[in-house]
Design a protein around this motif. Structure first.
Motif, PDB file in Angstrom:
ATOM      1  N   PRO A  97      52.037  -7.474  -9.212  1.00  0.00           N
ATOM      2  CA  PRO A  97      51.278  -8.656  -8.822  1.00  0.00           C
ATOM      3  C   PRO A  97      51.445  -9.791  -9.822  1.00  0.00           C
ATOM      4  N   ALA A  98      51.572 -11.015  -9.288  1.00  0.00           N
ATOM      5  CA  ALA A  98      51.803 -12.191 -10.131  1.00  0.00           C
ATOM      6  C   ALA A  98      50.613 -12.481 -11.038  1.00  0.00           C
ATOM      7  N   GLN A  99      49.410 -12.113 -10.620  1.00  0.00           N
ATOM      8  CA  GLN A  99      48.241 -12.434 -11.434  1.00  0.00           C
ATOM      9  C   GLN A  99      48.257 -11.696 -12.768  1.00  0.00           C
ATOM     10  N   ASP A 100      48.995 -10.564 -12.846  1.00  0.00           N
ATOM     11  CA  ASP A 100      49.095  -9.864 -14.123  1.00  0.00           C
ATOM     12  C   ASP A 100      49.714 -10.772 -15.183  1.00  0.00           C
ATOM     13  N   TRP A 101      50.790 -11.491 -14.793  1.00  0.00           N
ATOM     14  CA  TRP A 101      51.442 -12.409 -15.734  1.00  0.00           C
ATOM     15  C   TRP A 101      50.500 -13.537 -16.101  1.00  0.00           C
ATOM     16  N   GLY A 102      49.756 -14.026 -15.119  1.00  0.00           N
ATOM     17  CA  GLY A 102      48.803 -15.098 -15.394  1.00  0.00           C
ATOM     18  C   GLY A 102      47.726 -14.647 -16.362  1.00  0.00           C
ATOM     19  N   MET A 103      47.219 -13.437 -16.141  1.00  0.00           N
ATOM     20  CA  MET A 103      46.191 -12.903 -17.031  1.00  0.00           C
ATOM     21  C   MET A 103      46.747 -12.699 -18.433  1.00  0.00           C
ATOM     22  N   ARG A 104      47.973 -12.160 -18.514  1.00  0.00           N
ATOM     23  CA  ARG A 104      48.583 -11.953 -19.829  1.00  0.00           C
ATOM     24  C   ARG A 104      48.801 -13.289 -20.534  1.00  0.00           C
ATOM     25  N   GLY A 105      49.161 -14.316 -19.758  1.00  0.00           N
ATOM     26  CA  GLY A 105      49.342 -15.648 -20.337  1.00  0.00           C
ATOM     27  C   GLY A 105      48.044 -16.181 -20.913  1.00  0.00           C
ATOM     28  N   HIS A 106      46.946 -15.995 -20.177  1.00  0.00           N
ATOM     29  CA  HIS A 106      45.640 -16.436 -20.672  1.00  0.00           C
ATOM     30  C   HIS A 106      45.229 -15.634 -21.907  1.00  0.00           C
ATOM     31  N   GLU A 107      45.514 -14.333 -21.893  1.00  0.00           N
ATOM     32  CA  GLU A 107      45.199 -13.512 -23.058  1.00  0.00           C
ATOM     33  C   GLU A 107      45.968 -13.995 -24.279  1.00  0.00           C
ATOM     34  N   LEU A 108      47.254 -14.348 -24.070  1.00  0.00           N
ATOM     35  CA  LEU A 108      48.067 -14.843 -25.175  1.00  0.00           C
ATOM     36  C   LEU A 108      47.525 -16.176 -25.687  1.00  0.00           C
ATOM     37  N   GLU A 109      47.190 -17.082 -24.775  1.00  0.00           N
ATOM     38  CA  GLU A 109      46.630 -18.376 -25.188  1.00  0.00           C
ATOM     39  C   GLU A 109      45.350 -18.178 -25.998  1.00  0.00           C
ATOM     40  N   ASN A 110      44.474 -17.296 -25.533  1.00  0.00           N
ATOM     41  CA  ASN A 110      43.222 -17.036 -26.255  1.00  0.00           C
ATOM     42  C   ASN A 110      43.482 -16.412 -27.618  1.00  0.00           C
ATOM     43  N   LYS A 148      58.282 -18.971 -42.525  1.00  0.00           N
ATOM     44  CA  LYS A 148      58.744 -17.731 -41.884  1.00  0.00           C
ATOM     45  C   LYS A 148      57.695 -16.629 -42.025  1.00  0.00           C
ATOM     46  N   SER A 149      57.063 -16.573 -43.172  1.00  0.00           N
ATOM     47  CA  SER A 149      56.028 -15.576 -43.406  1.00  0.00           C
ATOM     48  C   SER A 149      54.828 -15.807 -42.483  1.00  0.00           C
ATOM     49  N   ARG A 150      54.447 -17.074 -42.303  1.00  0.00           N
ATOM     50  CA  ARG A 150      53.322 -17.387 -41.409  1.00  0.00           C
ATOM     51  C   ARG A 150      53.634 -16.984 -39.974  1.00  0.00           C
ATOM     52  N   VAL A 151      54.869 -17.270 -39.543  1.00  0.00           N
ATOM     53  CA  VAL A 151      55.264 -16.893 -38.181  1.00  0.00           C
ATOM     54  C   VAL A 151      55.225 -15.376 -38.035  1.00  0.00           C
ATOM     55  N   ASN A 152      55.747 -14.669 -39.023  1.00  0.00           N
ATOM     56  CA  ASN A 152      55.761 -13.205 -38.965  1.00  0.00           C
ATOM     57  C   ASN A 152      54.347 -12.635 -38.942  1.00  0.00           C
ATOM     58  N   ARG A 153      53.465 -13.168 -39.773  1.00  0.00           N
ATOM     59  CA  ARG A 153      52.080 -12.685 -39.793  1.00  0.00           C
ATOM     60  C   ARG A 153      51.374 -13.000 -38.473  1.00  0.00           C
ATOM     61  N   ALA A 154      51.657 -14.168 -37.921  1.00  0.00           N
ATOM     62  CA  ALA A 154      51.063 -14.525 -36.630  1.00  0.00           C
ATOM     63  C   ALA A 154      51.546 -13.566 -35.549  1.00  0.00           C
ATOM     64  N   ARG A 155      52.835 -13.263 -35.556  1.00  0.00           N
ATOM     65  CA  ARG A 155      53.387 -12.310 -34.577  1.00  0.00           C
ATOM     66  C   ARG A 155      52.701 -10.952 -34.692  1.00  0.00           C
ATOM     67  N   LEU A 156      52.580 -10.486 -35.927  1.00  0.00           N
ATOM     68  CA  LEU A 156      51.950  -9.177 -36.149  1.00  0.00           C
ATOM     69  C   LEU A 156      50.508  -9.173 -35.657  1.00  0.00           C
ATOM     70  N   GLN A 157      49.778 -10.234 -35.959  1.00  0.00           N
ATOM     71  CA  GLN A 157      48.377 -10.314 -35.537  1.00  0.00           C
ATOM     72  C   GLN A 157      48.286 -10.380 -34.027  1.00  0.00           C
ATOM     73  N   LEU A 158      49.173 -11.153 -33.383  1.00  0.00           N
ATOM     74  CA  LEU A 158      49.164 -11.241 -31.917  1.00  0.00           C
ATOM     75  C   LEU A 158      49.534  -9.901 -31.292  1.00  0.00           C
ATOM     76  N   THR A 159      50.506  -9.220 -31.880  1.00  0.00           N
ATOM     77  CA  THR A 159      50.921  -7.929 -31.353  1.00  0.00           C
ATOM     78  C   THR A 159      49.779  -6.923 -31.427  1.00  0.00           C
ATOM     79  N   ARG A 160      49.102  -6.890 -32.561  1.00  0.00           N
ATOM     80  CA  ARG A 160      47.972  -5.972 -32.712  1.00  0.00           C
ATOM     81  C   ARG A 160      46.871  -6.294 -31.705  1.00  0.00           C
ATOM     82  N   GLU A 161      46.597  -7.566 -31.531  1.00  0.00           N
ATOM     83  CA  GLU A 161      45.500  -7.961 -30.662  1.00  0.00           C
ATOM     84  C   GLU A 161      45.824  -7.751 -29.180  1.00  0.00           C
ATOM     85  N   LEU A 162      47.072  -7.912 -28.788  1.00  0.00           N
ATOM     86  CA  LEU A 162      47.422  -7.861 -27.367  1.00  0.00           C
ATOM     87  C   LEU A 162      47.842  -6.474 -26.896  1.00  0.00           C
ATOM     88  N   GLU A 163      48.081  -5.556 -27.801  1.00  0.00           N
ATOM     89  CA  GLU A 163      48.498  -4.216 -27.369  1.00  0.00           C
ATOM     90  C   GLU A 163      47.327  -3.353 -27.010  1.00  0.00           C
TER      91      GLU A 163
END
Length: 163
Positions: A97-110, A148-163
Motif C-alpha cells: 500500500p502506498a500509504q506505508d511510504w507516506g507514513m514512513r516519510g512522515h516518520e522520517l520528517e518527524n 561528516k561526523s555530524r551527518v554520520n551521527r544524524a544517520r545513526l540517530q535516525l536509524t536507531r529511532e526509525l527501526e
C-alpha cells in the motif's frame, strides 16, 4: 508587493534554481532525459500551484519536495504497471500500500525534526539541498571532518529511532 510582481520574482528565482533541481534530480535518475523530464514536471507543478507557495519559506525546499513527491508517485505507478496482459490475475505480484511510504516519510520528517539543530542542519545541507561536504562545512563555519561526523551521527540517530 502586488500579485504580478510576486509571481515574476518567484519565476525568476525558479530559473535561478534550475541547476540545483537538475543536481537533485540526479539522485533519482541517471538518464539525462529522465532528469530533464523530472525537472520539467517539477517546474510545471510549481508554476501551476504558485499560489500555494507560502511567502517567507524557502522556494528551493518547496521545489525539492515537489520533485521528491513527483518521483515517488511516478515510481509507485511504474512498479504497478505491467506490459502485456497476465493470463491469471492471481499470478500478479502484490503491491504494498502506498500509504506505508507516506507514513514512513512522515516518520522520517518527524525524526529529523527531533534531531539537534547542528545535525538537522547537516542533513538539510547534504541530503536535501545536495551540496558538498566542503560547502556545507563553510556555511556552518566548521571543518569538513566535523560536518561528516555530524551527518554520520544524524544517520545513526535516525536509524536507531526509525527501526
Amino acid at each position: 508587493m502586488n500579485h504580478i510582481e510576486r509571481q515574476k520574482r518567484i519565476e525568476a528565482e525558479l530559473v535561478d534554481l534550475m541547476p540545483a533541481l537538475r543536481n537533485f534530480a540526479r539522485r533519482f535518475h541517471t538518464s539525462p532525459n529522465d532528469i530533464d523530464d523530472l525537472v520539467q514536471e517539477t517546474l510545471l507543478k510549481a508554476l501551476s500551484n504558485l499560489e500555494k507557495f507560502e511567502e517567507g519559506t524557502r522556494l528551493k525546499s518547496w521545489l525539492f519536495t515537489i520533485m521528491r513527491n513527483s518521483f515517488c508517485t511516478k515510481f509507485g505507478l511504474a512498479k504497478r504497471e505491467r506490459v502485456g496482459i497476465d493470463a491469471n490475475a492471481a499470478e500478479r505480484p502484490s503491491v504494498p500500500p502506498a500509504q506505508d511510504w507516506g507514513m514512513r516519510g512522515h516518520e522520517l520528517e518527524n525524526a529529523i525534526g527531533r534531531l539537534p539543530e547542528r545535525y538537522r542542519t547537516a542533513i538539510d545541507l547534504i541530503f536535501i539541498q545536495g551540496i558538498s561536504y566542503e560547502t556545507a562545512a563553510d556555511r556552518c563555519s566548521c571543518p569538513v571532518g566535523t560536518m561528516k561526523s555530524r551527518v554520520n551521527r544524524a544517520r545513526l540517530q535516525l536509524t536507531r529511532e526509525l527501526e
